[in-house]
Design an enzyme around this catalytic site. Structure first.
Site, PDB file in Angstrom:
ATOM      1  N   GLY A   8      38.394  37.321  49.296  1.00  0.00           N
ATOM      2  CA  GLY A   8      38.356  38.432  48.345  1.00  0.00           C
ATOM      3  C   GLY A   8      37.430  39.497  48.902  1.00  0.00           C
ATOM      4  O   GLY A   8      36.214  39.391  48.794  1.00  0.00           O
ATOM      5  N   LEU A   9      38.011  40.512  49.554  1.00  0.00           N
ATOM      6  CA  LEU A   9      37.193  41.593  50.124  1.00  0.00           C
ATOM      7  C   LEU A   9      36.937  42.625  49.035  1.00  0.00           C
ATOM      8  O   LEU A   9      37.863  43.276  48.564  1.00  0.00           O
ATOM      9  CB  LEU A   9      37.922  42.260  51.294  1.00  0.00           C
ATOM     10  N   SER A  10      35.687  42.767  48.634  1.00  0.00           N
ATOM     11  CA  SER A  10      35.383  43.663  47.503  1.00  0.00           C
ATOM     12  C   SER A  10      34.965  45.041  47.978  1.00  0.00           C
ATOM     13  O   SER A  10      34.760  45.945  47.185  1.00  0.00           O
ATOM     14  CB  SER A  10      34.239  43.061  46.687  1.00  0.00           C
ATOM     15  N   GLY A  11      34.793  45.196  49.298  1.00  0.00           N
ATOM     16  CA  GLY A  11      34.271  46.465  49.791  1.00  0.00           C
ATOM     17  C   GLY A  11      32.754  46.428  49.866  1.00  0.00           C
ATOM     18  O   GLY A  11      32.105  47.437  50.095  1.00  0.00           O
ATOM     19  N   ASP A  14      28.626  41.494  51.491  1.00  0.00           N
ATOM     20  CA  ASP A  14      28.669  40.025  51.470  1.00  0.00           C
ATOM     21  C   ASP A  14      30.056  39.493  51.815  1.00  0.00           C
ATOM     22  O   ASP A  14      30.207  38.596  52.642  1.00  0.00           O
ATOM     23  CB  ASP A  14      28.224  39.497  50.096  1.00  0.00           C
ATOM     24  N   CYS A 101      34.781  36.472  34.724  1.00  0.00           N
ATOM     25  CA  CYS A 101      35.605  37.054  35.769  1.00  0.00           C
ATOM     26  C   CYS A 101      35.805  36.033  36.889  1.00  0.00           C
ATOM     27  O   CYS A 101      36.898  35.919  37.445  1.00  0.00           O
ATOM     28  CB  CYS A 101      34.932  38.317  36.299  1.00  0.00           C
ATOM     29  N   CYS A 201      31.798  43.161  36.836  1.00  0.00           N
ATOM     30  CA  CYS A 201      32.502  42.603  37.969  1.00  0.00           C
ATOM     31  C   CYS A 201      33.737  43.449  38.255  1.00  0.00           C
ATOM     32  O   CYS A 201      34.661  43.476  37.465  1.00  0.00           O
ATOM     33  CB  CYS A 201      32.881  41.186  37.549  1.00  0.00           C
TER      34      CYS A 201
END
Length: 396
Positions: A8-11, A14, A101, A201
Protein backbone atom coordinates in the site's frame (compact mmCIF):
# COMPACT_ATOMS: atom_id res chain seq x y z
CA UNK A 1 9.17 -18.64 -7.88
CA UNK A 2 9.43 -15.45 -5.84
CA UNK A 3 6.46 -14.47 -3.70
CA UNK A 4 4.30 -11.56 -4.77
CA UNK A 5 3.63 -8.69 -2.35
CA UNK A 6 1.27 -5.80 -2.88
CA UNK A 7 2.44 -2.71 -0.98
CA UNK A 8 0.00 0.00 0.00
CA UNK A 9 1.97 3.00 -1.28
CA UNK A 10 0.49 6.04 0.46
CA UNK A 11 2.89 8.61 -0.95
CA UNK A 12 4.72 8.76 2.39
CA UNK A 13 8.28 7.82 3.29
CA UNK A 14 7.45 4.70 5.35
CA UNK A 15 5.58 2.80 2.64
CA UNK A 16 8.15 3.90 0.03
CA UNK A 17 10.97 2.33 2.05
CA UNK A 18 8.80 -0.74 2.76
CA UNK A 19 8.50 -1.31 -1.00
CA UNK A 20 12.26 -0.81 -1.50
CA UNK A 21 13.16 -3.28 1.28
CA UNK A 22 10.82 -5.96 -0.07
CA UNK A 23 12.31 -5.59 -3.52
CA UNK A 24 15.79 -5.97 -1.99
CA UNK A 25 14.62 -9.13 -0.22
CA UNK A 26 13.72 -10.66 -3.57
CA UNK A 27 9.92 -10.35 -3.54
CA UNK A 28 7.96 -9.47 -6.65
CA UNK A 29 6.50 -6.10 -5.58
CA UNK A 30 3.41 -4.27 -6.86
CA UNK A 31 2.55 -0.77 -5.61
CA UNK A 32 -1.08 0.14 -5.03
CA UNK A 33 -2.37 3.56 -4.00
CA UNK A 34 -5.73 3.65 -2.23
CA UNK A 35 -7.92 6.58 -3.07
CA UNK A 36 -10.34 6.82 -0.19
CA UNK A 37 -12.10 10.09 -0.67
CA UNK A 38 -13.66 12.20 -3.36
CA UNK A 39 -16.96 13.36 -1.95
CA UNK A 40 -16.92 17.06 -2.72
CA UNK A 41 -20.06 17.69 -0.68
CA UNK A 42 -17.99 17.08 2.45
CA UNK A 43 -14.92 19.12 1.73
CA UNK A 44 -11.85 18.40 3.74
CA UNK A 45 -9.54 21.17 2.66
CA UNK A 46 -9.01 23.30 -0.42
CA UNK A 47 -5.78 21.58 -1.25
CA UNK A 48 -6.09 18.12 -2.66
CA UNK A 49 -3.54 16.04 -0.78
CA UNK A 50 -4.52 12.74 -2.33
CA UNK A 51 -3.53 13.95 -5.81
CA UNK A 52 -0.12 14.99 -4.56
CA UNK A 53 0.22 11.75 -2.57
CA UNK A 54 -0.77 9.49 -5.46
CA UNK A 55 1.70 11.35 -7.65
CA UNK A 56 4.49 10.81 -5.11
CA UNK A 57 3.54 7.13 -4.86
CA UNK A 58 3.74 6.83 -8.65
CA UNK A 59 7.19 8.48 -8.73
CA UNK A 60 8.45 6.10 -6.04
CA UNK A 61 7.13 3.09 -7.98
CA UNK A 62 8.83 4.35 -11.15
CA UNK A 63 12.10 4.87 -9.29
CA UNK A 64 11.94 1.33 -7.86
CA UNK A 65 10.84 -0.10 -11.20
CA UNK A 66 7.68 -1.75 -9.86
CA UNK A 67 4.19 -1.83 -11.41
CA UNK A 68 1.78 0.69 -9.93
CA UNK A 69 -1.94 1.33 -9.95
CA UNK A 70 -4.54 3.33 -8.05
CA UNK A 71 -7.62 1.68 -6.58
CA UNK A 72 -10.70 3.69 -5.68
CA UNK A 73 -12.03 2.58 -2.30
CA UNK A 74 -14.00 5.72 -1.56
CA UNK A 75 -17.41 4.00 -1.56
CA UNK A 76 -16.28 1.45 1.03
CA UNK A 77 -14.46 4.13 3.00
CA UNK A 78 -17.52 6.34 3.18
CA UNK A 79 -19.77 3.49 4.23
CA UNK A 80 -17.47 1.78 6.71
CA UNK A 81 -15.50 4.68 8.19
CA UNK A 82 -17.09 8.07 7.60
CA UNK A 83 -20.73 7.11 8.20
CA UNK A 84 -19.66 5.17 11.28
CA UNK A 85 -17.80 8.23 12.58
CA UNK A 86 -20.79 10.50 12.19
CA UNK A 87 -23.03 7.96 13.95
CA UNK A 88 -20.60 7.61 16.84
CA UNK A 89 -20.17 11.38 17.28
CA UNK A 90 -23.92 11.83 17.20
CA UNK A 91 -24.19 9.38 20.10
CA UNK A 92 -21.59 11.39 21.98
CA UNK A 93 -18.84 8.80 21.53
CA UNK A 94 -15.35 9.43 20.13
CA UNK A 95 -14.42 6.86 17.48
CA UNK A 96 -10.92 6.04 16.30
CA UNK A 97 -11.05 6.11 12.49
CA UNK A 98 -7.42 4.98 12.09
CA UNK A 99 -7.95 1.69 13.91
CA UNK A 100 -11.09 1.08 11.86
CA UNK A 101 -9.46 2.04 8.60
CA UNK A 102 -6.86 -0.67 9.20
CA UNK A 103 -9.41 -3.31 10.12
CA UNK A 104 -12.00 -2.45 7.46
CA UNK A 105 -10.08 -0.94 4.56
CA UNK A 106 -6.36 -1.72 4.44
CA UNK A 107 -6.53 -5.23 5.81
CA UNK A 108 -9.91 -6.17 4.39
CA UNK A 109 -11.04 -4.45 1.18
CA UNK A 110 -7.46 -3.71 0.11
CA UNK A 111 -6.21 -7.15 1.16
CA UNK A 112 -8.93 -8.80 -0.96
CA UNK A 113 -7.91 -6.74 -4.00
CA UNK A 114 -4.27 -7.74 -3.44
CA UNK A 115 -5.18 -11.42 -3.20
CA UNK A 116 -7.21 -11.11 -6.42
CA UNK A 117 -3.98 -9.87 -8.06
CA UNK A 118 -2.34 -13.14 -7.05
CA UNK A 119 -0.48 -11.67 -4.08
CA UNK A 120 0.89 -13.89 -1.32
CA UNK A 121 1.06 -10.93 1.07
CA UNK A 122 0.20 -7.29 1.53
CA UNK A 123 2.67 -4.91 3.14
CA UNK A 124 2.34 -1.48 4.74
CA UNK A 125 4.72 1.08 6.21
CA UNK A 126 3.53 0.54 9.78
CA UNK A 127 6.04 0.61 12.62
CA UNK A 128 5.27 -2.78 14.10
CA UNK A 129 6.57 -6.32 13.74
CA UNK A 130 5.11 -9.72 13.07
CA UNK A 131 6.54 -12.97 14.33
CA UNK A 132 5.15 -16.42 13.63
CA UNK A 133 5.54 -19.20 16.19
CA UNK A 134 4.19 -22.73 16.33
CA UNK A 135 1.83 -23.70 19.11
CA UNK A 136 0.13 -27.12 19.30
CA UNK A 137 1.04 -27.71 15.68
CA UNK A 138 -0.64 -24.46 14.59
CA UNK A 139 1.04 -21.33 13.23
CA UNK A 140 0.36 -18.43 15.60
CA UNK A 141 1.05 -14.89 14.39
CA UNK A 142 2.26 -12.39 16.95
CA UNK A 143 1.77 -8.64 16.55
CA UNK A 144 4.77 -6.97 18.20
CA UNK A 145 5.46 -3.30 18.83
CA UNK A 146 7.85 -1.53 16.44
CA UNK A 147 11.54 -1.14 17.30
CA UNK A 148 11.25 2.67 17.35
CA UNK A 149 9.68 3.51 20.74
CA UNK A 150 8.56 6.91 19.48
CA UNK A 151 6.86 5.53 16.41
CA UNK A 152 5.35 2.22 17.55
CA UNK A 153 2.07 1.82 15.66
CA UNK A 154 0.95 -1.58 16.92
CA UNK A 155 -2.01 0.15 18.62
CA UNK A 156 -3.51 1.12 15.25
CA UNK A 157 -3.49 -2.57 14.24
CA UNK A 158 -5.12 -3.78 17.46
CA UNK A 159 -8.23 -5.06 15.65
CA UNK A 160 -6.44 -7.36 13.20
CA UNK A 161 -7.17 -11.08 13.16
CA UNK A 162 -4.92 -14.11 12.74
CA UNK A 163 -6.21 -14.46 9.15
CA UNK A 164 -5.23 -10.87 8.35
CA UNK A 165 -1.83 -11.13 10.04
CA UNK A 166 -1.08 -14.37 8.15
CA UNK A 167 -1.10 -12.36 4.91
CA UNK A 168 0.74 -9.27 6.13
CA UNK A 169 4.34 -8.01 6.19
CA UNK A 170 5.69 -4.97 8.06
CA UNK A 171 9.10 -4.27 6.48
CA UNK A 172 9.99 -1.11 8.47
CA UNK A 173 9.05 -2.49 11.90
CA UNK A 174 12.66 -3.33 12.73
CA UNK A 175 13.90 0.17 11.87
CA UNK A 176 13.99 3.58 13.53
CA UNK A 177 12.28 6.44 11.71
CA UNK A 178 15.66 8.12 11.21
CA UNK A 179 16.99 4.98 9.52
CA UNK A 180 13.96 4.89 7.23
CA UNK A 181 14.58 8.49 6.15
CA UNK A 182 18.29 7.72 5.55
CA UNK A 183 17.44 4.74 3.31
CA UNK A 184 14.93 6.88 1.39
CA UNK A 185 17.46 9.64 0.70
CA UNK A 186 20.22 7.15 -0.20
CA UNK A 187 17.85 5.59 -2.74
CA UNK A 188 16.83 9.01 -4.07
CA UNK A 189 13.15 8.52 -3.20
CA UNK A 190 11.10 11.70 -3.57
CA UNK A 191 9.38 11.06 -0.23
CA UNK A 192 12.63 11.09 1.84
CA UNK A 193 12.03 14.52 3.40
CA UNK A 194 8.23 14.47 3.27
CA UNK A 195 6.46 15.35 6.51
CA UNK A 196 4.40 12.63 8.18
CA UNK A 197 0.73 12.93 7.35
CA UNK A 198 -1.64 13.98 10.06
CA UNK A 199 -5.38 13.78 10.06
CA UNK A 200 -7.70 10.99 9.08
CA UNK A 201 -6.28 7.88 7.60
CA UNK A 202 -5.97 8.72 3.93
CA UNK A 203 -8.39 11.62 3.82
CA UNK A 204 -5.63 14.12 4.24
CA UNK A 205 -5.49 17.24 6.30
CA UNK A 206 -8.76 17.40 8.17
CA UNK A 207 -9.95 19.54 11.03
CA UNK A 208 -12.45 17.37 12.79
CA UNK A 209 -14.97 20.01 13.94
CA UNK A 210 -15.15 21.42 10.39
CA UNK A 211 -15.65 17.93 9.05
CA UNK A 212 -18.36 17.08 11.57
CA UNK A 213 -20.14 20.39 11.14
CA UNK A 214 -21.07 19.44 7.61
CA UNK A 215 -23.25 16.59 8.83
CA UNK A 216 -24.05 17.38 12.46
CA UNK A 217 -25.91 20.65 12.79
CA UNK A 218 -24.48 23.17 15.26
CA UNK A 219 -26.79 23.87 18.20
CA UNK A 220 -26.03 26.13 21.10
CA UNK A 221 -25.70 24.66 24.57
CA UNK A 222 -24.20 25.41 27.98
CA UNK A 223 -20.66 24.91 29.23
CA UNK A 224 -20.81 24.02 32.92
CA UNK A 225 -17.87 24.07 35.30
CA UNK A 226 -17.78 21.38 38.00
CA UNK A 227 -15.77 22.03 41.15
CA UNK A 228 -12.96 19.60 41.97
CA UNK A 229 -14.15 19.31 45.58
CA UNK A 230 -17.58 17.90 44.76
CA UNK A 231 -18.78 15.15 47.08
CA UNK A 232 -18.80 12.48 44.39
CA UNK A 233 -15.02 12.83 43.94
CA UNK A 234 -14.26 12.14 47.62
CA UNK A 235 -12.43 8.85 48.07
CA UNK A 236 -14.69 6.90 50.35
CA UNK A 237 -13.51 3.58 51.68
CA UNK A 238 -16.23 1.40 50.23
CA UNK A 239 -16.63 -2.21 51.14
CA UNK A 240 -17.73 -4.42 48.27
CA UNK A 241 -19.53 -7.72 48.53
CA UNK A 242 -17.45 -9.09 45.64
CA UNK A 243 -15.01 -8.19 42.88
CA UNK A 244 -17.81 -7.60 40.35
CA UNK A 245 -19.31 -4.89 42.59
CA UNK A 246 -15.92 -3.23 42.97
CA UNK A 247 -15.26 -3.31 39.20
CA UNK A 248 -18.67 -1.80 38.48
CA UNK A 249 -17.93 0.98 40.94
CA UNK A 250 -14.43 1.68 39.56
CA UNK A 251 -15.56 1.63 35.91
CA UNK A 252 -18.65 3.79 36.45
CA UNK A 253 -18.63 7.21 34.81
CA UNK A 254 -19.26 10.23 36.98
CA UNK A 255 -22.63 11.77 36.13
CA UNK A 256 -23.48 15.44 36.42
CA UNK A 257 -26.50 17.70 36.21
CA UNK A 258 -26.72 21.44 35.66
CA UNK A 259 -27.29 21.85 39.39
CA UNK A 260 -23.84 20.40 40.15
CA UNK A 261 -21.91 23.34 38.71
CA UNK A 262 -22.06 26.84 37.29
CA UNK A 263 -22.61 27.90 33.69
CA UNK A 264 -19.43 29.53 32.39
CA UNK A 265 -20.07 29.77 28.66
CA UNK A 266 -21.76 28.53 25.51
CA UNK A 267 -20.79 26.01 22.86
CA UNK A 268 -22.06 25.07 19.40
CA UNK A 269 -22.77 21.37 19.91
CA UNK A 270 -21.80 18.82 22.56
CA UNK A 271 -21.02 16.22 19.89
CA UNK A 272 -18.02 18.26 18.66
CA UNK A 273 -16.21 17.78 21.97
CA UNK A 274 -14.37 14.91 23.53
CA UNK A 275 -13.31 14.10 27.09
CA UNK A 276 -9.93 15.54 28.02
CA UNK A 277 -10.19 18.26 25.36
CA UNK A 278 -8.85 21.69 26.28
CA UNK A 279 -8.84 23.66 23.04
CA UNK A 280 -11.93 25.18 21.49
CA UNK A 281 -13.86 25.99 24.65
CA UNK A 282 -13.15 29.73 24.45
CA UNK A 283 -13.88 30.32 28.12
CA UNK A 284 -11.34 32.60 29.79
CA UNK A 285 -10.81 33.98 33.25
CA UNK A 286 -10.24 30.72 35.15
CA UNK A 287 -7.04 30.33 37.19
CA UNK A 288 -6.35 27.04 35.41
CA UNK A 289 -7.48 26.08 31.89
CA UNK A 290 -10.77 24.22 31.59
CA UNK A 291 -10.82 20.61 30.38
CA UNK A 292 -13.88 18.71 29.15
CA UNK A 293 -14.72 16.08 31.77
CA UNK A 294 -18.01 14.91 30.25
CA UNK A 295 -20.39 15.62 27.40
CA UNK A 296 -24.13 14.99 27.37
CA UNK A 297 -25.56 14.91 23.86
CA UNK A 298 -29.11 14.39 25.16
CA UNK A 299 -29.20 17.74 26.97
CA UNK A 300 -26.43 19.23 24.75
CA UNK A 301 -24.30 20.14 27.76
CA UNK A 302 -20.54 20.14 28.21
CA UNK A 303 -19.16 19.61 31.71
CA UNK A 304 -15.70 20.99 32.40
CA UNK A 305 -13.22 21.15 35.25
CA UNK A 306 -10.17 23.27 35.96
CA UNK A 307 -6.73 21.83 35.34
CA UNK A 308 -5.20 18.58 34.14
CA UNK A 309 -5.49 17.06 37.61
CA UNK A 310 -9.25 17.56 37.95
CA UNK A 311 -10.63 14.38 39.59
CA UNK A 312 -13.49 14.21 37.07
CA UNK A 313 -10.93 13.24 34.41
CA UNK A 314 -9.65 10.17 36.26
CA UNK A 315 -10.96 6.61 36.50
CA UNK A 316 -9.37 3.38 37.56
CA UNK A 317 -11.23 0.88 35.38
CA UNK A 318 -13.17 0.54 32.16
CA UNK A 319 -15.58 -1.97 30.65
CA UNK A 320 -15.66 -3.45 27.15
CA UNK A 321 -18.99 -5.03 26.10
CA UNK A 322 -18.81 -8.80 25.40
CA UNK A 323 -19.32 -8.40 21.64
CA UNK A 324 -16.67 -5.66 21.42
CA UNK A 325 -13.83 -7.76 22.87
CA UNK A 326 -11.29 -8.77 20.23
CA UNK A 327 -8.41 -11.19 20.71
CA UNK A 328 -5.54 -11.01 18.23
CA UNK A 329 -4.29 -14.12 20.03
CA UNK A 330 -7.39 -16.32 20.07
CA UNK A 331 -5.40 -18.98 21.93
CA UNK A 332 -4.97 -16.64 24.94
CA UNK A 333 -8.64 -15.63 25.12
CA UNK A 334 -10.07 -15.41 28.65
CA UNK A 335 -13.26 -17.24 29.55
CA UNK A 336 -15.74 -15.97 32.16
CA UNK A 337 -14.08 -15.83 35.56
CA UNK A 338 -10.63 -15.60 33.97
CA UNK A 339 -8.13 -12.86 34.78
CA UNK A 340 -4.75 -11.81 33.41
CA UNK A 341 -2.02 -9.34 34.32
CA UNK A 342 -1.18 -7.20 31.28
CA UNK A 343 0.07 -3.81 30.22
CA UNK A 344 -2.56 -1.66 28.51
CA UNK A 345 -3.10 1.67 26.79
CA UNK A 346 -6.27 3.61 26.05
CA UNK A 347 -4.87 5.79 23.24
CA UNK A 348 -2.06 5.87 20.72
CA UNK A 349 1.30 7.07 22.11
CA UNK A 350 0.23 6.55 25.70
CA UNK A 351 2.95 4.73 27.68
CA UNK A 352 1.86 1.19 28.58
CA UNK A 353 0.26 0.96 32.03
CA UNK A 354 0.10 -1.95 34.46
CA UNK A 355 -3.39 -3.45 34.51
CA UNK A 356 -5.44 -6.59 35.16
CA UNK A 357 -8.11 -8.01 32.85
CA UNK A 358 -11.25 -9.58 34.38
CA UNK A 359 -13.58 -11.48 32.07
CA UNK A 360 -17.16 -11.47 33.38
CA UNK A 361 -20.64 -12.10 32.02
CA UNK A 362 -21.01 -8.30 31.65
CA UNK A 363 -17.91 -8.05 29.49
CA UNK A 364 -14.19 -7.49 29.96
CA UNK A 365 -13.03 -5.11 32.69
CA UNK A 366 -9.59 -3.53 32.62
CA UNK A 367 -8.53 -2.40 36.07
CA UNK A 368 -5.46 -0.16 36.04
CA UNK A 369 -2.90 0.01 38.81
CA UNK A 370 -3.03 3.82 38.57
CA UNK A 371 -6.00 6.00 37.69
CA UNK A 372 -6.14 6.93 33.99
CA UNK A 373 -6.97 10.34 32.57
CA UNK A 374 -9.74 10.79 30.00
CA UNK A 375 -10.97 7.24 29.46
CA UNK A 376 -13.16 7.93 26.43
CA UNK A 377 -16.18 6.02 25.18
CA UNK A 378 -15.78 4.76 21.63
CA UNK A 379 -11.97 4.71 21.73
CA UNK A 380 -9.98 1.47 21.72
CA UNK A 381 -8.18 -0.03 24.68
CA UNK A 382 -5.38 -2.44 23.74
CA UNK A 383 -3.54 -4.88 25.98
CA UNK A 384 -0.08 -6.38 25.74
CA UNK A 385 2.07 -9.15 27.17
CA UNK A 386 5.61 -7.79 26.97
CA UNK A 387 5.88 -6.14 23.56
CA UNK A 388 3.13 -8.28 22.02
CA UNK A 389 -0.32 -6.81 21.46
CA UNK A 390 -2.74 -9.66 22.22
CA UNK A 391 -6.18 -8.02 22.23
CA UNK A 392 -8.29 -4.87 22.17
CA UNK A 393 -11.83 -3.57 22.46
CA UNK A 394 -14.06 -0.51 22.28
CA UNK A 395 -14.43 1.34 25.58
CA UNK A 396 -18.10 1.45 26.58
Amino acid sequence: MSKRVVVGLSGGVDSSVAAYLLKEQGYEVIGLFMKNWHDDSVTISDECPWLEDSNDALLVAEKLGIPFQTVDLSAEYKERIVDYMFNEYEKGRTPNPDVLCNREIKFDVFLKIALSLGADYVATGHYCRKKTVEKDGQAVHQLLSGKDPNKDQSYFLCQLSQEQLAKTLFPVGELLKSEVRTIASEQGLITAEKKDSQGLCFIGKVRLPDFLQQKLQPKEGKIVEISAVQDQFKDTTNTFANKQEELDYLAAKYTYTLADGKVVGKHQGAHYYTIGQRKGLAVGGTPEPLFVIDTDVETNTIYTGQGKQHPGLYRKALLIQPDEVHWVRQDLKLTIGGEMRVKARIRYRQPLEEATLYMTSKGLYIEFQNKQSAITEGQFAAWYLGDELIGSGVIS
